[in-house]
Design a protein around this motif. Structure first.
Motif, PDB file in Angstrom:
ATOM      1  N   LEU A 247      -0.907  -5.182  -2.302  1.00 51.55           N
ATOM      2  CA  LEU A 247       0.412  -5.419  -1.616  1.00 51.55           C
ATOM      3  C   LEU A 247       0.492  -4.541  -0.394  1.00 51.55           C
ATOM      4  O   LEU A 247      -0.092  -3.271  -0.566  1.00 51.55           O
ATOM      5  CB  LEU A 247       1.642  -4.987  -2.581  1.00 51.55           C
ATOM      6  CG  LEU A 247       3.098  -4.977  -1.825  1.00 51.55           C
ATOM      7  CD1 LEU A 247       3.535  -6.506  -1.499  1.00 51.55           C
ATOM      8  CD2 LEU A 247       4.002  -4.119  -2.718  1.00 51.55           C
TER       9      LEU A 247
ATOM     10  N   GLN B  39      -5.822  -9.596   0.923  1.00 46.53           N
ATOM     11  CA  GLN B  39      -7.047 -10.084   0.016  1.00 46.53           C
ATOM     12  C   GLN B  39      -8.333  -9.638   0.992  1.00 46.53           C
ATOM     13  O   GLN B  39      -8.808 -10.549   1.410  1.00 46.53           O
ATOM     14  CB  GLN B  39      -7.016 -11.560  -0.500  1.00 46.53           C
ATOM     15  CG  GLN B  39      -8.082 -11.496  -1.444  1.00 46.53           C
ATOM     16  CD  GLN B  39      -8.203 -13.188  -2.096  1.00 46.53           C
ATOM     17  OE1 GLN B  39      -7.681 -14.007  -1.244  1.00 46.53           O
ATOM     18  NE2 GLN B  39      -8.280 -13.162  -3.424  1.00 46.53           N
TER      19      GLN B  39
ATOM     20  N   ARG C  43     -11.960  -9.314  -3.066  1.00 45.34           N
ATOM     21  CA  ARG C  43     -11.160 -10.395  -3.601  1.00 45.34           C
ATOM     22  C   ARG C  43      -9.834  -9.975  -4.370  1.00 45.34           C
ATOM     23  O   ARG C  43      -9.149 -10.792  -4.605  1.00 45.34           O
ATOM     24  CB  ARG C  43     -11.935 -11.536  -4.462  1.00 45.34           C
ATOM     25  CG  ARG C  43     -13.172 -11.980  -3.892  1.00 45.34           C
ATOM     26  CD  ARG C  43     -12.671 -13.063  -2.728  1.00 45.34           C
ATOM     27  NE  ARG C  43     -11.866 -14.035  -2.983  1.00 45.34           N
ATOM     28  CZ  ARG C  43     -12.222 -15.214  -3.315  1.00 45.34           C
ATOM     29  NH1 ARG C  43     -13.761 -15.274  -3.310  1.00 45.34           N
ATOM     30  NH2 ARG C  43     -11.735 -16.241  -3.725  1.00 45.34           N
ATOM     31  N   GLN C  44      -9.706  -8.614  -4.565  1.00 45.38           N
ATOM     32  CA  GLN C  44      -8.248  -8.164  -5.599  1.00 45.38           C
ATOM     33  C   GLN C  44      -7.124  -8.061  -4.383  1.00 45.38           C
ATOM     34  O   GLN C  44      -7.153  -7.357  -3.381  1.00 45.38           O
ATOM     35  CB  GLN C  44      -8.532  -6.817  -6.053  1.00 45.38           C
ATOM     36  CG  GLN C  44      -7.556  -6.435  -6.573  1.00 45.38           C
ATOM     37  CD  GLN C  44      -7.697  -5.254  -7.754  1.00 45.38           C
ATOM     38  OE1 GLN C  44      -8.661  -4.525  -7.755  1.00 45.38           O
ATOM     39  NE2 GLN C  44      -6.772  -5.072  -8.679  1.00 45.38           N
ATOM     40  N   MET C  45      -6.172  -8.742  -4.719  1.00 47.31           N
ATOM     41  CA  MET C  45      -5.000  -8.954  -3.854  1.00 47.31           C
ATOM     42  C   MET C  45      -4.061  -7.455  -3.918  1.00 47.31           C
ATOM     43  O   MET C  45      -4.080  -6.869  -5.035  1.00 47.31           O
ATOM     44  CB  MET C  45      -4.044 -10.047  -4.295  1.00 47.31           C
ATOM     45  CG  MET C  45      -4.624 -11.568  -4.271  1.00 47.31           C
ATOM     46  SD  MET C  45      -4.586 -12.162  -2.661  1.00 47.31           S
ATOM     47  CE  MET C  45      -2.573 -12.577  -2.984  1.00 47.31           C
TER      48      MET C  45
ATOM     49  N   GLY D  44      -5.015  -8.571 -10.903  1.00 50.62           N
ATOM     50  CA  GLY D  44      -6.354  -8.460 -11.367  1.00 50.62           C
ATOM     51  C   GLY D  44      -7.336  -8.597 -10.227  1.00 50.62           C
ATOM     52  O   GLY D  44      -6.975  -9.042  -9.278  1.00 50.62           O
ATOM     53  N   GLU D  45      -8.557  -7.831 -10.563  1.00 48.32           N
ATOM     54  CA  GLU D  45      -9.677  -8.320  -9.570  1.00 48.32           C
ATOM     55  C   GLU D  45     -10.082  -9.673  -9.497  1.00 48.32           C
ATOM     56  O   GLU D  45     -10.869  -9.978  -8.470  1.00 48.32           O
ATOM     57  CB  GLU D  45     -11.045  -7.339 -10.357  1.00 48.32           C
ATOM     58  CG  GLU D  45     -10.271  -5.880 -10.487  1.00 48.32           C
ATOM     59  CD  GLU D  45     -10.031  -5.612 -11.953  1.00 48.32           C
ATOM     60  OE1 GLU D  45     -10.429  -4.360 -12.297  1.00 48.32           O
ATOM     61  OE2 GLU D  45      -9.521  -6.562 -12.538  1.00 48.32           O
TER      62      GLU D  45
ATOM     63  N   TYR E 141       0.634  -9.541   1.228  1.00 42.20           N
ATOM     64  CA  TYR E 141      -0.492  -9.167   0.279  1.00 42.20           C
ATOM     65  C   TYR E 141      -1.621  -9.149   1.295  1.00 42.20           C
ATOM     66  O   TYR E 141      -1.812 -10.314   2.101  1.00 42.20           O
ATOM     67  CB  TYR E 141      -0.835 -10.156  -0.990  1.00 42.20           C
ATOM     68  CG  TYR E 141       0.473  -9.961  -1.867  1.00 42.20           C
ATOM     69  CD1 TYR E 141       1.647 -10.826  -1.988  1.00 42.20           C
ATOM     70  CD2 TYR E 141       0.405  -8.768  -2.741  1.00 42.20           C
ATOM     71  CE1 TYR E 141       2.686 -10.768  -2.904  1.00 42.20           C
ATOM     72  CE2 TYR E 141       1.321  -8.660  -3.865  1.00 42.20           C
ATOM     73  CZ  TYR E 141       2.523  -9.755  -3.764  1.00 42.20           C
ATOM     74  OH  TYR E 141       3.439  -9.437  -4.707  1.00 42.20           O
TER      75      TYR E 141
END
Lengths: 117, 116
Positions: free
Chosen positions: B47, B39, B43-45, A109-110, B37
């Motif tokens: 792949l 980021q 902030r969204q991780m 998720g964000e 991963y």
């Protein structure tokens, strides 16, 4: 691809109140979701594994009465921070395991930034 | 227990150049997955790349490739022709295979700066 949505992305609350964060898998069913906590410039710290239809499995040191996790459906898991205090301020991230054929990766998720005043 | 170590807290690279991020891991399992991963500041991780341990061939995804050394338990990420959008924190991660809900283990991350 698999999409995971988290809401709210940002929340401010007063000390002593409870806050609920939702994690939804939008285009797939997720029997397992994970909740993490992340401090600035640090790694993800796994808090708990959320299993649909059963109790969550908490990591050592995580207070289950403080961080309530509910995975009531195959597309929704919620994290409730109860009686929040300033030390609970953090970035919370959920992830979900996509369905078969499973190739191992997680979809995230964000994230939700919680600030407790 | 499995551990993942990223020994470079910060790295920088000039735009269009190549950079390699290091990762080592420790496990007694023979079948597992390894991931990188990304980021970004949002902030969204997401792949970047995945490697199955049983595959000898190194994974490649466009400008991203890995050097997987199973015996040495090393899994480095090479970013070629670096772009400003590659600036992010990168996490190396491990996950056991053949398990329905196994947890992933993450390294401490490497913050990559891309200089214009």
């Amino acid at each position: 691809g698999a999409v995971v949505s988290q809401h709210p992305s940002w929340v401010i609350c007063k000390s002593g109140t409870s806050v609920k964060i939702e994690c939804r898998s939008l285009d797939f069913q997720a029997t397992t979701m994970f909740w993490y906590r992340q401090f600035p410039k640090q790694s993800l710290m796994l808090m708990a594994t959320s299993n649909e239809g059963s109790k969550a499995t908490y990591e050592q040191g995580v207070e289950k009465d403080k961080f309530l996790i509910n995975h009531a459906s195959l597309t929704l898991s919620t994290l409730t921070v109860t009686s929040a205090h300033p030390e609970d301020s953090s970035f919370y991230i959920c992830s979900a395991r996509p369905p078969e054929p499973y190739t191992g990766e997680l979809f995230f998720g964000e994230g939700s930034r919680l600030t407790v005043l | 227990a499995q551990t993942v170590t990223q020994s470079q807290p910060e790295m920088s690279v000039q735009e269009a150049e190549t950079v390699t991020l290091s990762c080592t891991y420790d496990t007694s399992e023979s079948d597992y997955y390894l991931f990188w991963y990304k980021q970004p500041p949002s902030r969204q991780m997401i792949l970047v790349i995945r490697q199955e341990a049983y595959k000898q061939q190194n994974a490649t995804e466009n400008r991203f490739s890995v050097n997987f050394q199973k015996a040495a338990k090393s899994f480095s990420l090479k970013i070629s022709d670096s772009q400003l959008g590659d600036a992010a924190m990168y996490f190396c991660a491990y996950r056991r295979a053949n398990t329905n809900a196994g947890k992933s283990t993450f390294g401490d991350g490497t913050t990559l700066t891309v200089k214009p």
